[in-house]
Design an enzyme around this catalytic site. Sequence first.
Site, PDB file in Angstrom:
ATOM      1  CB  THR A  10      -0.916  -0.005   1.248  1.00 49.27           C
ATOM      2  OG1 THR A  10      -1.609  -1.247   1.252  1.00 49.27           O
ATOM      3  CG2 THR A  10      -1.899   1.129   1.222  1.00 49.27           C
ATOM      4  CB  VAL A 126       4.973   9.157  14.504  1.00 45.65           C
ATOM      5  CG1 VAL A 126       3.930   9.580  15.540  1.00 45.65           C
ATOM      6  CG2 VAL A 126       6.003   8.238  15.132  1.00 45.65           C
ATOM      7  N   GLY A 128       1.372   9.222  10.114  1.00 49.48           N
ATOM      8  CA  GLY A 128       1.183   9.115   8.660  1.00 49.48           C
ATOM      9  C   GLY A 128       1.608  10.386   7.946  1.00 49.48           C
ATOM     10  CE  LYS A 199       1.485   4.773  14.305  1.00 49.49           C
ATOM     11  NZ  LYS A 199       0.058   4.642  13.945  1.00 49.49           N
TER      12      LYS A 199
HETATM   13  N1  HSE Z   1      -2.903   0.717  12.026  1.00 51.10           N
HETATM   14  C1  HSE Z   1      -2.436   2.062  12.036  1.00 51.10           C
HETATM   15  C2  HSE Z   1      -3.594   3.004  12.379  1.00 51.10           C
HETATM   16  C3  HSE Z   1      -1.831   2.390  10.698  1.00 51.10           C
HETATM   17  O1  HSE Z   1      -4.750   2.548  12.443  1.00 51.10           O
HETATM   18  O2  HSE Z   1      -3.387   4.178  12.624  1.00 51.10           O
HETATM   19  C4  HSE Z   1      -0.942   3.600  10.689  1.00 51.10           C
HETATM   20  O3  HSE Z   1       0.216   3.421  11.455  1.00 51.10           O
END
Ligand code: HSE
Length: 401
Positions: A10, A126, A128, A199
Amino acid sequence: MNVAVLGYGTVGSGVVEVLTENQDSIDVKAGKEIRVKYILDLRDFPGDPHEDKIVHDFKVILEDDSVKVVVETMGGVHPAYEFVKDCLQRGKSVCTSNKELVAVHGAELLSIAREKRVNFLFEASVGGGIPIIRPLNQSLTADKILEISGILNGTTNYILTKMTEEGLDFDTVLKDAQEKGYAERNPEADVEGYDACRKIAILTSLAHGKQVDYEDIYTEGITKITDIDIKYAKAMGTSIKIFGMSRVTEDGVIAMVAPFMIDKAHPLFPVNDVFNGIFVKGNMLGDAMFYGRGAGKLPTASAVVADVVDAAKHEGTTIMTIWSQEKLKLAPIDGAKFRRFVRVRDGFNIAGKFGNVTVLEPQAEGEKAFITRPVSEADYKKTAEETDGILSMIRLDFKGQ
Ligand code: HSE
C-alpha cells in the site's frame, strides 16, 4: 537521483504514485530529477505501469551505486533492519514509514547515517501524513517539550468515534470496521494499543534525545471500553480517546498509552474518525496541535516522499537528529495522579474507598458512576485490588478545569 523502493504494498505503491504524479513539482523542490529505478518485492506485477522496475534480489539495489536513496515500506523489523543497515553502510540515504523498525533501531540507524554522511528519515512512521517528526527535530528545538499527547492510531479513533456516534458496543463496531477494511483482520496491535505505544516511544525519544524502549511504556488498549462508558461521556459532554502520552513530571518523564476521557476544551476533542491529532506542549511555545490523516496510502506516501526530497537536498550532509542510544530511564507511572471516571456496582463503599467524589447522573441500572479527585496510579491500583465491584475506570485529561 535514483531511488529504490523496498516493498510494493500500500505505502510503497503510494510512494511511486506520488513521485510519478507530482514529478515536476518534486523535481523543482528537490533541485534534481528524482526517478524510481527499482522496486523490490517478492511478487511480480504483470500489467503494472512500473512492472519493468520490479526486482526480487535486494543485492541488485544495494550494489548499484547510482541508487542514492532507498525507501523502505516493507514493515516489520526483519528483514527491514538488515536491508536498511546495509543501505546506510553502503552510503545510501533511507526514508522509511516503518514504526516498528524506528522504535527499536532508530538511534542505531541514525548513528550509522551520521557516520556515513547520509540520512535516515522517518517522518511517516508516526502520524502518517502529519508533519510531527520534522517539527520535533527542527521547529521546536528552542523548547523543552513538557508534554506530548497523541491520538496516534486511526483504527481505534474510528472505533471510538463510531461507538460514540451510534451508541454501539466495541465488538459490533470492530466487526463492522473489519468488514469495511478500516480495521485489520487481526486488530490486536491497534486495539491493544501496541501501535500507539511504538509511536509514543519514537516521539518521546525525539523529544528527550535518548532511547525510550517501548517495552517500558505502560500500555492499555480500548477493548474494555463499553457502550455504557460512552453513554456517561456523552452525558457529560466529554469524549473518550486513546492517547499515547508522555509528560515531564517532578519524578521524571512518564509515558503511557491508555484511554482518556477529555473535555471540550482539550485540543484533541474534535479529532474524530480515522484522523490523528498530536498535542505538544513546549515550555516556551505553550500548546501546539498537529492534525491530519495518520494512515492511508497517499497521506503516508506523501510524508515518505517529502523525506526523499529532504535527502536529495542534503546529499553529502546529515540532517542533525538528536536521539542517542543511551536509554532514557522513564519514571514509574505509580506516582502519576489523575482524576478518574469510575463505575461501581450498587453497594460499593464509594466514600470509604475514594473520599469525596462527584457523583454522576446514572446511565445504567444497578451501578453508580463518579469522578474522583486526583488519585495516583499506585493508590488506585491498591484500591482496585483490595475491592470488588469496580466496573470500569477511565483517567481524565480535562484542559478546561
Ligand atoms: N494501524 C495504524 C492506524 C496504521 O490505524 O493508525 C498507521 O500506522
